[in-house]
Design an enzyme around this catalytic site. Structure first.
Site: not given
Length: 344
Positions: A257, A305, A317
């Site tokens: 990420c 994240h 993402h």
């Protein structure tokens, strides 16, 4: 601003997101709890993936810190070298001026006090006296300037010596910190590898049906119109849809990420650190209601994240093991920790 997904694809993405969020820890209102072995496998994968994500971001933060210390070391060494050069030049000037000041001091001591009297006695006319007096004033002014120049050179030499000493002390500490962080990185890398291995093992134990549901339908969102670093970063990330997720990867073919966020913004000319731990402090904070394309959205209480907002309630993402870079609805991702704007 982005191309809308066709209705069938949106339906498939919603279904995949439902399973994904069960595995990754968010719980959309429409998701129904699973039962039996699939639920247990998904729950275990979710837990292992979240743990691996946190450890991975800790590892990457240690890498960021190490790089910063190495940068500090280089900067301090450069400052020390520059200070040495300034000190050397100042010492040369100091020596040159010292001889001049010594000669002026001796001349003043031996008889300069008689100069004014001599000027009067040796002057045939008042005008001649004024001329000689003016010359004496100029000489006195020159003497004073020489002394000031000498004092300034001495001060600069001493100041440069202190700066060089401080820079070397800073370099020594930066080098010590960098060495310590190298050990920290090695330990965190070992921990990350161990946790990632558990995730991969658990993923491999999933049924093909669960794997298919986890991977979902590949997103195919088109490029955004517009200009500026934020839009360029969005489009760079969108251009990587379908690229595989790999823990710790920073591109250009594989990403996690924070790696995707860092890589995308680098393509737009904006340097970001490589971990969510550091990225969460970049730029400035904005509220969810103020989000616009290019903002970085962080999730979960650990901010472990993140993804890049593309507009219309969606982010691009790199999700987790078994999922490629994709576009998803923010609401399916779980708790939003914060939103940061680093460009635009």
């Amino acid at each position: 601003m982005s191309n809308a997904n066709p209705t069938p694809r949106r339906t498939a993405l919603v279904a995949a997101a439902a399973l994904s969020t069960v595995m990754l820890g968010s719980t959309p209102a429409t998701a129904e709890p699973e039962s039996g072995e699939a639920s247990q496998a998904a729950q275990k994968l979710r837990e292992l993936s979240r743990q691996a994500e946190v450890i991975t971001e800790d590892y990457k933060k240690a890498q960021d810190d190490h790089a910063a210390k190495r940068h500090d070391l280089d900067r301090f060494n450069a400052e020390a070298q520059q200070a040495d050069r300034v000190a050397g030049e100042a010492r040369v000037q100091e020596e040159q001026l010292r001889g001049q000041v010594d000669r002026l001091s001796k001349a003043s001591y031996k008889g300069s006090q008689m100069n004014s009297i001599a000027a009067v006695l040796g002057s045939e006319t008042p005008d001649a006296f004024l001329d000689r007096a003016s010359t004496l004033d100029l000489m006195a002014q020159h003497n004073s300037e020489s002394v000031r120049a000498y004092a300034d050179a001495t001060h600069r030499a001493e100041s440069a010596r202190r700066q060089a000493w401080d820079a070397r002390a800073g370099a020594a500490k930066a080098e010590s910190d960098a060495a310590r962080l190298e050990g920290d990185i090695a330990g965190r890398k070992k921990e990350m590898d161990s946790q990632v291995a558990k995730v991969k093992q658990q993923y491999n134990e999933l049924s093909e049906k669960d794997k298919d549901a986890l991977s979902g339908v590949e997103s195919a969102v088109g490029q955004l119109a517009g200009s500026g670093a934020a839009i360029k970063a969005v489009n760079a990330a969108l251009g990587k849809q379908g690229s595989p997720y790999v823990f710790g990867a920073k591109g250009p073919e594989e990403f996690d990420c924070s790696g995707l966020v860092q890589w995308a913004y680098k393509q737009a000319g904006v340097d970001l650190p490589g971990s969510t731990r550091s990225q969460v402090s970049a730029g400035r904070s904005v509220s969810q209601s103020e989000m616009k394309p290019g903002d970085i959205v962080f999730f979960y209480s650990s901010a472990s994240h993140d993804g890049i907002y593309i507009g219309n309630g969606k982010i691009v993402h790199a999700p987790t093991e078994g999922q490629d870079v994709t576009v998803e609805e923010v609401e399916y991702m779980g708790e939003v920790h914060s939103v940061r704007r680093v460009a635009g």
